[in-house]
Design an enzyme around this catalytic site. Structure first.
Site, PDB file in Angstrom:
ATOM      1  N   SER A 293      -1.971  -7.187 -13.733  1.00 51.25           N
ATOM      2  CA  SER A 293      -1.372  -6.826 -12.454  1.00 51.25           C
ATOM      3  C   SER A 293      -2.360  -7.094 -11.334  1.00 51.25           C
ATOM      4  O   SER A 293      -2.441  -6.324 -10.382  1.00 51.25           O
ATOM      5  CB  SER A 293      -0.961  -5.355 -12.472  1.00 51.25           C
ATOM      6  OG  SER A 293      -0.221  -5.057 -13.616  1.00 51.25           O
TER       7      SER A 293
ATOM      8  N   HIS B 147      -7.798  -6.276 -13.562  1.00 48.44           N
ATOM      9  CA  HIS B 147      -7.621  -5.227 -12.550  1.00 48.44           C
ATOM     10  C   HIS B 147      -8.767  -5.254 -11.541  1.00 48.44           C
ATOM     11  O   HIS B 147      -8.554  -5.187 -10.329  1.00 48.44           O
ATOM     12  CB  HIS B 147      -7.572  -3.864 -13.230  1.00 48.44           C
ATOM     13  CG  HIS B 147      -6.261  -3.572 -13.872  1.00 48.44           C
ATOM     14  ND1 HIS B 147      -5.951  -2.337 -14.375  1.00 48.44           N
ATOM     15  CD2 HIS B 147      -5.180  -4.353 -14.089  1.00 48.44           C
ATOM     16  CE1 HIS B 147      -4.728  -2.365 -14.883  1.00 48.44           C
ATOM     17  NE2 HIS B 147      -4.250  -3.580 -14.724  1.00 48.44           N
TER      18      HIS B 147
END
Length: 367
Positions: free
Chosen positions: A273, A331
């Site tokens: 993400s 991340h």
């Protein structure tokens, strides 16, 4: 009558080994022969080929990795990252130029042209009203969410799985190492994960587009995703970690599918993400005093600046201690990209006038 007791003499080691090989060979031959249906010709048995491993979605088929790589083997991903960031910057600049040009032409034409006609059909009018009521950030969010939804549904089509594994999961050891760095940004396999990521993006997209503009935001989103993929590559190459990346949770999944694969074949998947955390890091750095909360957990608030520091510390610990549940390197790369862009991105964006002048000259020459 005398009876002589019979003694069973043990076989010598050589004879015993030969007997074992013969039993294994006979067992192998019997397993390779299957009874034919009634009415078929032959002696009732036929030789068959070993069953081929079928691709399935339970959960994935084992990828074709080429082994571990070193830091010297990452020159192609590094070049792809630099080129993608540069193309995103130039493309966002040209897109903004075209939007400004179209707005100027519309302002001139609106002085003498009549008002546009309403859309025909109820659903078209309803869709137009819904789209007109969205904020600029939401108008950018919904196309991104639609692309993520299409990729999520494509993972459910078994015939598309080989292409999905090759191009929508990134790994420094796979045959395709560059394009998956970009495509895996929009790739999610878990329904819960895609929902949470889109929830976070929807929460921060309006603020980010308000601060940057939609053109700069799209270029920033693509650059953050590719940069986080490259940081994940660096982490895997430096520590010798195998695995492929999909788009933030790392799991260990068995590749057993309907009894055709061995249960000892284990593949690691990580979903990164990085692009969304880049957006979060940018907004929280630009507005450190706003209050944030945890989804579905009421009465818990904290400042955006504290959230950025906590997440940076958490992912740094995960990278150093090699925690395996999250892809902490991706991340961390996305978050650092957002924080760095908040500090230096505005200065770089102000220097785009040269690109606009060059594009204007190109349009004047060929128009």
């Amino acid at each position: 009558m005398w009876s002589v007791p019979q003694r069973i003499c043990p076989l010598p080691p050589l004879c015993r080994a030969g007997r074992d090989r013969g039993v294994q060979h006979l067992r192998f031959r019997l397993e390779r022969r299957q009874p034919v249906h009634k009415g078929s010709r032959g002696k009732g048995f036929r030789d068959v080929e070993p069953a081929k491993e079928r691709s399935s979605l339970a959960p994935f088929a084992p990828p074709e990795d080429g082994g571990r790589v070193g830091l010297r083997d990452l020159w192609k991903p590094a070049g792809f990252t630099v080129v993608t960031c540069g193309v995103s910057y130039v493309g966002a600049t040209i897109w903004q130029y075209e939007n400004m040009r179209n707005q100027a032409h519309k302002a001139v034409r609106s002085a003498w042209r009549p008002a546009p006609r309403p859309k025909h059909g109820e659903w078209r009018r309803g869709l137009n009203e819904w789209w007109s009521g969205l904020t600029p950030g939401q108008r950018v969010f919904w196309p991104i969410a639609f692309a993520n939804g299409l990729v999520f549904l494509a993972w459910r089509v078994p015939s598309l799985q080989p292409a999905m594994i090759r191009y929508f999961t990134s790994s420094p050891t796979s045959r395709s190492v560059c394009w998956p760095m970009l495509l895996s940004t929009f790739s999610h396999y878990s329904a819960i994960h895609v929902f949470l990521n889109m929830y976070v993006l929807h929460s921060f997209s309006s603020s980010a587009v308000y601060l940057m503009g939609k053109e700069q935001f799209v270029g920033f989103y693509v650059s953050a995703g590719v940069t986080s993929s490259f940081v994940s590559y660096l982490h895997k190459a430096a520590f010798g970690i195998p695995g492929i990346s999909l788009g933030a949770v790392r799991t260990r999944e068995s590749s057993v599918e309907l009894g055709t694969c061995s249960p000892c074949e284990v593949v690691r998947f990580c979903v990164q993400s990085g692009a969304i955390l880049g957006v979060l890091g940018y907004v929280c750095t630009m507005r450190p005093d706003i209050l944030l909360g945890i989804a579905f957990v009421p009465n818990v608030t904290f400042s955006a600046g504290s959230a950025v520091k906590a997440m940076l510390a958490f992912d740094t610990c995960g990278v150093v201690m090699r925690w395996k549940f999250f892809d902490h390197a991706a991340h961390l790369g996305g978050m650092l990209f957002g924080v760095g862009y908040a500090a230096y991105g505005d200065r770089a964006w102000r220097k785009r006038e040269g690109i606009m002048d060059a594009w204007h000259a190109v349009r004047q020459r060929f128009s």
